[in-house]
Design a protein around this motif. Structure first.
Motif, mmCIF file in Angstrom:
data_model
loop_
_atom_site.group_PDB
_atom_site.id
_atom_site.type_symbol
_atom_site.label_atom_id
_atom_site.label_comp_id
_atom_site.label_asym_id
_atom_site.label_seq_id
_atom_site.Cartn_x
_atom_site.Cartn_y
_atom_site.Cartn_z
ATOM 1 N N HIS A 266 22.998 29.315 12.110
ATOM 2 C CA HIS A 266 23.080 30.294 13.197
ATOM 3 C C HIS A 266 21.674 30.734 13.613
ATOM 4 C CE1 HIS A 266 25.039 33.508 15.584
ATOM 5 N NE2 HIS A 266 23.886 34.122 15.357
ATOM 6 N N LEU A 267 20.822 30.981 12.637
ATOM 7 C CA LEU A 267 19.455 31.413 12.944
ATOM 8 C C LEU A 267 18.692 30.349 13.741
ATOM 9 C CD1 LEU A 267 18.575 33.156 9.576
ATOM 10 C CD2 LEU A 267 18.832 34.277 11.806
ATOM 11 N N LEU A 268 18.956 29.088 13.453
ATOM 12 C CA LEU A 268 18.322 28.008 14.221
ATOM 13 C C LEU A 268 18.724 28.048 15.691
ATOM 14 C CD1 LEU A 268 18.631 24.944 11.823
ATOM 15 C CD2 LEU A 268 16.509 25.983 12.648
ATOM 16 N N MET A 269 19.968 28.451 15.942
ATOM 17 C CA MET A 269 20.515 28.421 17.287
ATOM 18 C C MET A 269 20.348 29.736 18.058
ATOM 19 S SD MET A 269 21.616 25.466 17.606
ATOM 20 C CE MET A 269 21.101 24.346 16.352
ATOM 21 N N CYS A 270 20.064 30.841 17.362
ATOM 22 C CA CYS A 270 20.120 32.150 18.000
ATOM 23 C C CYS A 270 18.778 32.897 17.886
ATOM 24 C CB CYS A 270 21.247 32.976 17.377
ATOM 25 S SG CYS A 270 21.474 34.583 18.176
ATOM 26 N N ARG A 271 18.093 32.976 18.987
ATOM 27 C CA ARG A 271 16.795 33.657 19.025
ATOM 28 C C ARG A 271 16.915 35.156 18.712
ATOM 29 N NH1 ARG A 271 12.901 34.066 24.315
ATOM 30 N NH2 ARG A 271 11.171 35.054 23.258
ATOM 31 N N GLY A 272 17.961 35.786 19.201
ATOM 32 C CA GLY A 272 18.174 37.207 18.963
ATOM 33 C C GLY A 272 18.330 37.523 17.480
ATOM 34 N N CYS A 273 19.085 36.705 16.784
ATOM 35 C CA CYS A 273 19.290 36.930 15.353
ATOM 36 C C CYS A 273 18.024 36.611 14.552
ATOM 37 C CB CYS A 273 20.489 36.128 14.849
ATOM 38 S SG CYS A 273 22.068 36.842 15.415
ATOM 39 N N ARG A 274 17.241 35.642 15.014
ATOM 40 C CA ARG A 274 15.945 35.399 14.356
ATOM 41 C C ARG A 274 15.059 36.635 14.496
ATOM 42 N NH1 ARG A 274 16.423 30.418 16.944
ATOM 43 N NH2 ARG A 274 14.812 30.957 18.461
ATOM 44 N N GLY A 275 15.107 37.272 15.657
ATOM 45 C CA GLY A 275 14.346 38.503 15.864
ATOM 46 C C GLY A 275 14.847 39.623 14.966
ATOM 47 N N TYR A 276 16.154 39.714 14.811
ATOM 48 C CA TYR A 276 16.739 40.736 13.942
ATOM 49 C C TYR A 276 16.295 40.517 12.492
ATOM 50 C CZ TYR A 276 20.232 44.035 12.258
ATOM 51 O OH TYR A 276 20.857 45.108 11.683
ATOM 52 N N LEU A 277 16.283 39.261 12.046
ATOM 53 C CA LEU A 277 15.817 38.940 10.696
ATOM 54 C C LEU A 277 14.342 39.296 10.535
ATOM 55 C CD1 LEU A 277 16.171 37.740 7.868
ATOM 56 C CD2 LEU A 277 15.758 35.467 8.875
ATOM 57 N N ALA A 278 13.541 39.032 11.542
ATOM 58 C CA ALA A 278 12.123 39.386 11.487
ATOM 59 C C ALA A 278 11.954 40.897 11.358
ATOM 60 C CB ALA A 278 11.394 38.870 12.725
ATOM 61 N N GLN A 279 12.766 41.673 12.078
ATOM 62 C CA GLN A 279 12.716 43.133 11.972
ATOM 63 C C GLN A 279 13.121 43.595 10.576
ATOM 64 O OE1 GLN A 279 15.342 44.332 15.123
ATOM 65 N NE2 GLN A 279 13.662 44.620 16.567
ATOM 66 N N LEU A 280 14.154 42.973 10.016
ATOM 67 C CA LEU A 280 14.590 43.319 8.668
ATOM 68 C C LEU A 280 13.475 43.049 7.668
ATOM 69 C CD1 LEU A 280 16.798 44.076 6.556
ATOM 70 C CD2 LEU A 280 17.394 41.658 6.528
ATOM 71 N N ARG A 281 12.867 41.890 7.761
ATOM 72 C CA ARG A 281 11.770 41.543 6.837
ATOM 73 C C ARG A 281 10.611 42.518 6.967
ATOM 74 N NH1 ARG A 281 12.150 35.016 7.745
ATOM 75 N NH2 ARG A 281 13.629 34.641 6.056
ATOM 76 N N SER A 282 10.273 42.883 8.181
ATOM 77 C CA SER A 282 9.192 43.832 8.419
ATOM 78 C C SER A 282 9.526 45.206 7.841
ATOM 79 C CB SER A 282 8.916 43.933 9.915
ATOM 80 O OG SER A 282 7.930 44.890 10.172
ATOM 81 N N THR A 283 10.751 45.644 8.043
ATOM 82 C CA THR A 283 11.188 46.945 7.521
ATOM 83 C C THR A 283 11.142 46.960 5.998
ATOM 84 O OG1 THR A 283 12.597 47.316 9.438
ATOM 85 C CG2 THR A 283 13.095 48.596 7.458
ATOM 86 N N VAL A 284 11.661 45.925 5.367
ATOM 87 C CA VAL A 284 11.667 45.839 3.907
ATOM 88 C C VAL A 284 10.236 45.848 3.369
ATOM 89 C CG1 VAL A 284 12.217 44.329 1.951
ATOM 90 C CG2 VAL A 284 13.924 44.744 3.728
ATOM 91 N N ALA A 285 9.353 45.107 4.008
ATOM 92 C CA ALA A 285 7.957 45.069 3.563
ATOM 93 C C ALA A 285 7.285 46.431 3.715
ATOM 94 C CB ALA A 285 7.193 44.006 4.345
ATOM 95 N N THR A 286 7.541 47.091 4.828
ATOM 96 C CA THR A 286 6.933 48.400 5.081
ATOM 97 C C THR A 286 7.460 49.452 4.122
ATOM 98 O OG1 THR A 286 6.615 47.859 7.404
ATOM 99 C CG2 THR A 286 6.574 50.192 6.820
ATOM 100 N N VAL A 287 8.764 49.533 3.984
ATOM 101 C CA VAL A 287 9.369 50.530 3.106
ATOM 102 C C VAL A 287 9.000 50.260 1.647
ATOM 103 C CG1 VAL A 287 11.583 51.451 2.274
ATOM 104 C CG2 VAL A 287 11.233 51.055 4.705
ATOM 105 N N GLY A 288 8.847 49.002 1.316
ATOM 106 C CA GLY A 288 8.481 48.642 -0.054
ATOM 107 C C GLY A 288 7.103 49.140 -0.470
#
Length: 80
Positions: free
Chosen positions: A35-57
């Motif tokens: 799904h991530l390969l096919m969906c740019r919006g969800c790739r962006g959502y995953l990038a936001q999640l990774r950024s949030t986890v890194a920041t909060v960590g």
């Protein structure tokens, strides 16, 4: 993938935390990756999640205002 195996964006969002932490079974993780390969919006959502986890960590417990910490814990107490 067959139509039955296609994952919607809303279903992916439900699984993304587990995907990020490596908690999904192999088959489900593969469906998420597809799904991530096919969906740019969800790739962006995953990038936001990774950024949030890194920041909060990087936040130490003693850096949080105690009232904010209590509100944050209350907000997530019954989550999932």
């Amino acid at each position: 993938m067959t139509k039955r195996q296609t994952m919607t964006c809303s279903h992916l969002v439900e699984l993304l935390s587990d995907y990020h932490s490596g908690a999904l079974d192999t088959k489900t993780a593969a469906r998420v990756r597809w799904h991530l390969l096919m969906c740019r919006g969800c790739r962006g959502y995953l990038a936001q999640l990774r950024s949030t986890v890194a920041t909060v960590g990087r936040i130490r417990g003693d850096e949080l205002d105690p009232m904010f910490r209590d509100r944050l814990l209350a907000a997530f107490r019954d989550w999932r």
